[in-house]
Design an enzyme around this catalytic site. Structure first.
Site, PDB file in Angstrom:
ATOM      1  CG  LEU A 154      -1.971  -1.179   1.146  1.00 23.10           C
ATOM      2  CD1 LEU A 154      -2.852  -1.172   2.386  1.00 23.10           C
ATOM      3  CD2 LEU A 154      -2.807  -1.161  -0.120  1.00 23.10           C
ATOM      4  CB  CYS A 155       4.481   1.953  -0.090  1.00 26.24           C
ATOM      5  SG  CYS A 155       4.971   1.799   1.607  1.00 26.24           S
ATOM      6  CG  HIS A 156       1.267   6.734  -2.173  1.00 27.47           C
ATOM      7  ND1 HIS A 156       1.006   6.712  -0.815  1.00 27.47           N
ATOM      8  CD2 HIS A 156       0.098   7.025  -2.786  1.00 27.47           C
ATOM      9  CE1 HIS A 156      -0.264   6.972  -0.623  1.00 27.47           C
ATOM     10  NE2 HIS A 156      -0.845   7.170  -1.799  1.00 27.47           N
ATOM     11  CG  MET A 202       6.559   3.155   4.647  1.00 31.33           C
ATOM     12  SD  MET A 202       6.765   2.172   6.146  1.00 31.33           S
ATOM     13  CE  MET A 202       7.035   0.555   5.462  1.00 31.33           C
ATOM     14  CD  GLU A 203       9.425   5.478   0.231  1.00 29.48           C
ATOM     15  OE1 GLU A 203       8.560   5.130  -0.572  1.00 29.48           O
ATOM     16  OE2 GLU A 203       9.141   5.987   1.337  1.00 29.48           O
ATOM     17  CG  ASP A 223      23.471 -12.768   0.674  1.00 23.63           C
ATOM     18  OD1 ASP A 223      23.226 -13.993   0.782  1.00 23.63           O
ATOM     19  OD2 ASP A 223      23.915 -12.260  -0.365  1.00 23.63           O
TER      20      ASP A 223
END
Length: 155
Positions: free
Chosen positions: A75-77, A113-114, A128
């Protein structure tokens, strides 16, 4: 209690409509850490990890994650971020790498969020790249440190 913004009037998941919000300069800072052995840090710092330069690769992965956040979080733009940086700090205890990401944009919605995605993916990349030499690494404490916005200057 605040209302959840990603739910519509029927309680269904919904993308927030930000079309009426003004475009402003926005910045978000996120942080996190990856705990690891001091011997792993020695290998990273001396560029002895078989997969290559850990910090350079993790930095690029974090920036790439910030750019792709709208594709990863349903739901992030999708945002055309204008800047992202990922930095690493090793405390004197030499038991972790502290990560900080800063993302910027001129938009009608935030860029937190970014920044969070950048930190998480940079930490996952370190994991990793080092998993062959350190089986006890732990990623944690990923959080939003700050988010700010300010009006665009006219002219």
């Amino acid at each position: 209690m605040k209302k959840l913004t990603h739910l519509d009037s029927r309680g269904q998941a919904s993308m927030v409509d930000v079309s009426a919000k003004p475009v402003v300069l926005r910045e978000a800072v996120a942080s996190g850490e990856i705990r690891l052995q001091a011997s792993t840090l020695d290998l990273i710092e001396s560029n002895q990890i078989a997969k290559g330069n850990v910090f350079a690769t993790a930095r690029i992965a974090g920036i790439q994650a910030a750019k792709k956040t709208g594709e990863l979080i349903p739901l992030c733009h999708p945002l055309p971020i204008t800047h992202c940086e990922v930095n690493f700090d090793i405390p004197q205890s030499r038991d972790r790498i502290q990560l900080t990401a800063r993302a910027k944009i001129a938009a009608s919605t935030g860029v937190e969020m970014e920044a969070l995605s950048a930190v998480a993916v940079a930490a996952l990349t370190i994991y990793d790249m080092c998993k062959a030499v350190d089986k006890e690494m732990v990623i944690g404490r990923v959080k939003l440190v700050s988010k700010t916005k300010r009006q665009l200057k006219n002219g």
